[in-house]
Design a protein around this motif. Structure first.
Motif, PDB file in Angstrom:
ATOM      1  N   ASN A 261       0.832  -1.213   0.000  1.00  0.00           N
ATOM      2  CA  ASN A 261       0.000   0.000   0.000  1.00  0.00           C
ATOM      3  C   ASN A 261       0.862   1.256   0.000  1.00  0.00           C
TER       4      ASN A 261
ATOM      5  N   SER B 191      -1.614  -4.784  -3.810  1.00  0.00           N
ATOM      6  CA  SER B 191      -2.420  -3.562  -3.787  1.00  0.00           C
ATOM      7  C   SER B 191      -2.728  -3.142  -5.214  1.00  0.00           C
TER       8      SER B 191
ATOM      9  N   ASN C  88     -14.648  -5.314   6.573  1.00  0.00           N
ATOM     10  CA  ASN C  88     -13.673  -5.673   5.540  1.00  0.00           C
ATOM     11  C   ASN C  88     -12.982  -7.004   5.743  1.00  0.00           C
TER      12      ASN C  88
HETATM   13  C1  BTN Z   1      -7.011  -5.779   7.918  1.00  0.00           C
HETATM   14  O1  BTN Z   1      -7.595  -6.855   7.994  1.00  0.00           O
HETATM   15  O2  BTN Z   1      -6.854  -5.048   8.906  1.00  0.00           O
HETATM   16  C2  BTN Z   1      -6.500  -5.351   6.559  1.00  0.00           C
HETATM   17  C3  BTN Z   1      -5.264  -6.119   6.174  1.00  0.00           C
HETATM   18  C4  BTN Z   1      -4.737  -5.657   4.825  1.00  0.00           C
HETATM   19  C5  BTN Z   1      -3.337  -6.175   4.569  1.00  0.00           C
HETATM   20  C6  BTN Z   1      -2.864  -5.874   3.171  1.00  0.00           C
HETATM   21  S1  BTN Z   1      -1.441  -6.819   2.730  1.00  0.00           S
HETATM   22  C7  BTN Z   1      -1.277  -5.879   1.254  1.00  0.00           C
HETATM   23  C8  BTN Z   1      -1.565  -4.445   1.614  1.00  0.00           C
HETATM   24  N1  BTN Z   1      -0.355  -3.797   2.104  1.00  0.00           N
HETATM   25  C9  BTN Z   1      -0.446  -3.496   3.391  1.00  0.00           C
HETATM   26  O3  BTN Z   1       0.465  -2.962   4.069  1.00  0.00           O
HETATM   27  N2  BTN Z   1      -1.630  -3.852   3.880  1.00  0.00           N
HETATM   28  C10 BTN Z   1      -2.478  -4.436   2.862  1.00  0.00           C
END
Ligand code: BTN
Length: 271
Positions: free
Chosen positions: A34, A78, A119
């Motif tokens: 992200n 992402s 989510n």
């Molecule tokens: C959650 O359940 O709190 C959300 C998790 C999301 C994780 C993904 S891994 C790819 C993208 N990059 C990140 O740093 N976070 C999301």
């Protein structure tokens, strides 16, 4: 899983609906896919840019949590998508993304994937994955970085997550990384097309059919304490009626009324 390293050419050959509409780059390691994509969005990366991280050193979850996974144990990527118009048009986006992921997993033969507002992706009552959407406002548009993490193997620890962890290992899923990623990207693009045209309202029925707490008594917890079971403040209790067209969760309360809660404000537990 039969393979670990992702080959963008092989991935691209497997794409259907998403072919020509996504541009995927694979990074052996980064802090967070992200963060990388937010940075690229700020420098003009186009809609459809995808960063797939084979390993994240600082993967992030919602509310400051850590997304932890050993290399190859989690599918982490992402997608950047730009939305024209007012930011309010993005209401319900994370729920729409949940529908896309559940449909894709189902198309790959994974049975029983459910969604938990706002989510979470669940399998057999455990957390299989999650979505972290981060927004950057631009002139006349909003850039959304849609971050997705799906456990291929059980994670070593699940810091701050109230749910037990689930993974695709042992779920009957026998395909490989490339097929799974292609199915996820195809489904995301198809769902984003619907979302852009008609909003979450067009996906709501499917979302509710997959919602694990639909029609059940629930408690909503303050986001300050979040899903960390140590200290929680109950905001409301009631029967979960589902999600509104704007993605808000609707509860029927004991006084006969209804209350709405916006994505990101609360957590859910069985009452
Ligand atoms: C959650 O359940 O709190 C959300 C998790 C999301 C994780 C993904 S891994 C790819 C993208 N990059 C990140 O740093 N976070 C999301």
């Amino acid at each position: 899983m039969t393979d670990c390293l992702i080959d963008p050419v092989r991935l691209s050959a497997l794409l259907g609906r998403a072919r020509g509409r996504v541009d995927a780059e694979v990074l052996a390691e980064c802090d967070s896919s992200n963060s990388v994509l937010l940075e690229r969005a700020a420098h003009g990366a186009p809609s459809g840019a995808v960063v797939i991280a084979e390993r994240q050193t600082a993967g992030r979850g919602r509310r400051g949590r850590v997304w932890r996974a050993a290399a190859g144990d989690s599918l982490t990527f992402s997608l950047l998508w730009r939305f024209g118009g007012d930011i309010s048009r993005l209401a319900g986006l994370s729920l729409a993304v949940g529908v896309a992921l559940a449909r894709a997993l189902e198309s790959c033969g994974v049975r029983g994937v459910a969604l938990k507002w706002p989510n979470d992706l669940l399998l057999d009552g455990g957390k299989l994955g999650g979505v972290l959407i981060e927004l950057a406002s631009e002139r006349g548009a909003t850039a959304a970085v849609i971050g997705i993490g799906i456990n291929l193997q059980p994670p070593p620890t699940v810091d701050g997550f109230a749910l037990p962890a689930a993974s695709l290992a042992g779920s009957g899923y026998t395909s490989n990384y490339h097929e799974l990623l292609a199915a996820l990207l195809d489904s995301l693009i198809a769902t984003l097309d619907v979302f852009v045209a008609d909003g979450f309202a067009a996906l709501r029925e499917d979302w509710q059919a997959r919602h694990v707490w639909q029609g059940l008594p629930v408690r909503l917890l303050d986001s300050a304490s979040g899903e960390n079971a140590a200290a929680t403040v109950t905001l409301a209790e009631g029967i979960c009626l589902g999600a509104a067209a704007d993605g808000a969760l609707i509860l029927a309360t004991a006084d006969g009324g209804q209350q709405r809660f916006l994505v990101g404000d609360v957590s859910l537990r069985a009452a």
